[in-house]
Enzyme design. Sequence first.
Site, PDB file in Angstrom:
ATOM      1  N   LYS A   1       0.746  -1.358   0.048  1.00 50.04           N
ATOM      2  CA  LYS A   1       0.071   0.138  -0.038  1.00 50.04           C
ATOM      3  C   LYS A   1       0.912   1.296   0.033  1.00 50.04           C
ATOM      4  O   LYS A   1       0.432   2.089  -0.807  1.00 50.04           O
ATOM      5  CB  LYS A   1      -1.043   0.139   1.028  1.00 50.04           C
ATOM      6  CG  LYS A   1      -2.051  -1.147   1.242  1.00 50.04           C
ATOM      7  CD  LYS A   1      -3.010  -0.980   2.359  1.00 50.04           C
ATOM      8  CE  LYS A   1      -2.544  -1.262   3.910  1.00 50.04           C
ATOM      9  NZ  LYS A   1      -1.772  -2.524   4.276  1.00 50.04           N
TER      10      LYS A   1
ATOM     11  N   ARG B   1      -9.791   0.393   8.781  1.00 52.90           N
ATOM     12  CA  ARG B   1      -9.502  -0.751   9.280  1.00 52.90           C
ATOM     13  C   ARG B   1     -10.371  -1.725  10.052  1.00 52.90           C
ATOM     14  O   ARG B   1     -10.279  -2.880  10.198  1.00 52.90           O
ATOM     15  CB  ARG B   1      -8.129  -1.052   9.839  1.00 52.90           C
ATOM     16  CG  ARG B   1      -6.853  -1.273   9.119  1.00 52.90           C
ATOM     17  CD  ARG B   1      -5.853  -1.126  10.179  1.00 52.90           C
ATOM     18  NE  ARG B   1      -4.457  -1.695   9.826  1.00 52.90           N
ATOM     19  CZ  ARG B   1      -3.555  -1.052   9.403  1.00 52.90           C
ATOM     20  NH1 ARG B   1      -3.666   0.109   9.035  1.00 52.90           N
ATOM     21  NH2 ARG B   1      -2.418  -1.765   9.229  1.00 52.90           N
TER      22      ARG B   1
ATOM     23  N   ARG C   1      11.258  -6.395   5.057  1.00 53.07           N
ATOM     24  CA  ARG C   1      11.131  -4.924   5.468  1.00 53.07           C
ATOM     25  C   ARG C   1      11.655  -4.600   6.918  1.00 53.07           C
ATOM     26  O   ARG C   1      12.386  -3.644   7.023  1.00 53.07           O
ATOM     27  CB  ARG C   1       9.690  -4.553   5.413  1.00 53.07           C
ATOM     28  CG  ARG C   1       9.444  -3.047   5.590  1.00 53.07           C
ATOM     29  CD  ARG C   1       7.904  -2.809   5.137  1.00 53.07           C
ATOM     30  NE  ARG C   1       7.349  -2.963   6.342  1.00 53.07           N
ATOM     31  CZ  ARG C   1       5.853  -2.618   6.265  1.00 53.07           C
ATOM     32  NH1 ARG C   1       5.144  -2.260   5.008  1.00 53.07           N
ATOM     33  NH2 ARG C   1       4.985  -2.912   7.181  1.00 53.07           N
TER      34      ARG C   1
ATOM     35  N   ARG D   1      10.913  -0.830  12.364  1.00 57.35           N
ATOM     36  CA  ARG D   1       9.658  -0.929  12.736  1.00 57.35           C
ATOM     37  C   ARG D   1       9.704  -1.888  13.682  1.00 57.35           C
ATOM     38  O   ARG D   1       9.780  -3.311  13.346  1.00 57.35           O
ATOM     39  CB  ARG D   1       8.536  -1.112  11.974  1.00 57.35           C
ATOM     40  CG  ARG D   1       7.996   0.221  11.205  1.00 57.35           C
ATOM     41  CD  ARG D   1       7.148   0.163  10.136  1.00 57.35           C
ATOM     42  NE  ARG D   1       6.031  -0.551  10.408  1.00 57.35           N
ATOM     43  CZ  ARG D   1       4.687  -0.732   9.850  1.00 57.35           C
ATOM     44  NH1 ARG D   1       4.852  -0.042   8.675  1.00 57.35           N
ATOM     45  NH2 ARG D   1       3.814  -1.317  10.182  1.00 57.35           N
TER      46      ARG D   1
ATOM     47  N   ARG E   1      -0.558  -9.488  13.311  1.00 55.45           N
ATOM     48  CA  ARG E   1      -0.797  -8.406  12.157  1.00 55.45           C
ATOM     49  C   ARG E   1      -1.633  -9.191  11.178  1.00 55.45           C
ATOM     50  O   ARG E   1      -2.912  -8.712  10.912  1.00 55.45           O
ATOM     51  CB  ARG E   1       0.123  -7.649  11.801  1.00 55.45           C
ATOM     52  CG  ARG E   1       0.642  -6.636  12.831  1.00 55.45           C
ATOM     53  CD  ARG E   1       2.012  -6.206  12.433  1.00 55.45           C
ATOM     54  NE  ARG E   1       2.023  -5.349  11.213  1.00 55.45           N
ATOM     55  CZ  ARG E   1       3.163  -4.961  10.727  1.00 55.45           C
ATOM     56  NH1 ARG E   1       4.190  -5.770  10.828  1.00 55.45           N
ATOM     57  NH2 ARG E   1       2.868  -4.479   9.537  1.00 55.45           N
TER      58      ARG E   1
HETATM   59  P1  AMP Z   1       0.389   0.360   9.074  1.00 53.39           P
HETATM   60  O1  AMP Z   1       1.537   1.292   8.954  1.00 53.39           O
HETATM   61  O2  AMP Z   1      -0.774   0.759   8.224  1.00 53.39           O
HETATM   62  O3  AMP Z   1       0.918  -1.248   8.784  1.00 53.39           O
HETATM   63  O4  AMP Z   1      -0.194   0.237  10.627  1.00 53.39           O
HETATM   64  C1  AMP Z   1       0.942   0.117  11.581  1.00 53.39           C
HETATM   65  C2  AMP Z   1      -0.058  -0.095  12.918  1.00 53.39           C
HETATM   66  O5  AMP Z   1      -0.703   1.042  13.170  1.00 53.39           O
HETATM   67  C3  AMP Z   1      -1.199  -1.242  12.851  1.00 53.39           C
HETATM   68  O6  AMP Z   1      -0.581  -2.468  13.123  1.00 53.39           O
HETATM   69  C4  AMP Z   1      -1.973  -0.738  13.820  1.00 53.39           C
HETATM   70  O7  AMP Z   1      -1.681  -1.013  15.145  1.00 53.39           O
HETATM   71  C5  AMP Z   1      -2.046   0.682  13.860  1.00 53.39           C
HETATM   72  N1  AMP Z   1      -2.870   1.431  12.891  1.00 53.39           N
HETATM   73  C6  AMP Z   1      -2.623   1.904  11.690  1.00 53.39           C
HETATM   74  N2  AMP Z   1      -3.981   2.354  11.015  1.00 53.39           N
HETATM   75  C7  AMP Z   1      -4.970   1.965  11.872  1.00 53.39           C
HETATM   76  C8  AMP Z   1      -6.108   1.940  11.778  1.00 53.39           C
HETATM   77  N3  AMP Z   1      -6.817   2.452  10.767  1.00 53.39           N
HETATM   78  N4  AMP Z   1      -6.842   1.208  12.647  1.00 53.39           N
HETATM   79  C9  AMP Z   1      -6.181   0.812  13.893  1.00 53.39           C
HETATM   80  N5  AMP Z   1      -4.949   0.486  13.909  1.00 53.39           N
HETATM   81  C10 AMP Z   1      -4.222   1.077  13.065  1.00 53.39           C
END
Ligand code: AMP
Length: 191
Positions: free
Chosen positions: A14, A89, A128, A134, A146
Amino acid sequence: MLNIVLFGPPGAGKGTQSERIIEKYHLTHISTGDLFRKNIKEGTELGLRAKSFMDAGNLVPDEVVVGMVDDFLEHHRDAEGFIFDGYPRTTPQAEALDRQLENMGHPIAAMLSLAVPDEELKARLANRGKTSGRPDDQDPEKINNRISVYYRETQPVMDYYKAQGKYVEIHGLGDIEEIFSSISDAIDQLS
Ligand code: AMP
């Protein structure tokens, strides 16, 4: 104004595809994961609230995410459109987003969903993790969590957009430019 949800499991690409989309279509990128990481880095209260959920690979509570997006949209009133990356999400987040965009008079035009098999996702995330720094990319247990959270809590969001006739599946395996070309074709058909 063009508003698009870029959807897919963790590691689907993404972020990579968002970069290309914003460049070509002049959309404003909103990645809730990036916003949380920025808040954590800056030591804000929001970052503090989100950190333990993120470190474990769980979702941050809906009201925290929705409030953060409200704030972002409020500060980007001049945008030509948004690409939502990692949001919504959960189904309540999708409902909240519809309300948020209703105020602007421009609903989501499409959900572009990147389809990638689990084994490939795990390999990409582990890879990654070697460079991203991260914490949630480092540990295979967190990566697995996840992906399970995605299937349990996030995948139902697909049905929300299918019911609105806005769901578009994009084959997410292979060459980055080829995937971007499928995404561009889908976006061009919207206008
Ligand atoms: P990402 O960078 O999109 O993979 O997000 C990393 C982490 O941020 C996720 O595993 C969640 O813990 C949190 N997170 C990001 N976006 C959301 C969302 N829309 N709803 C809930 N948690 C989120």
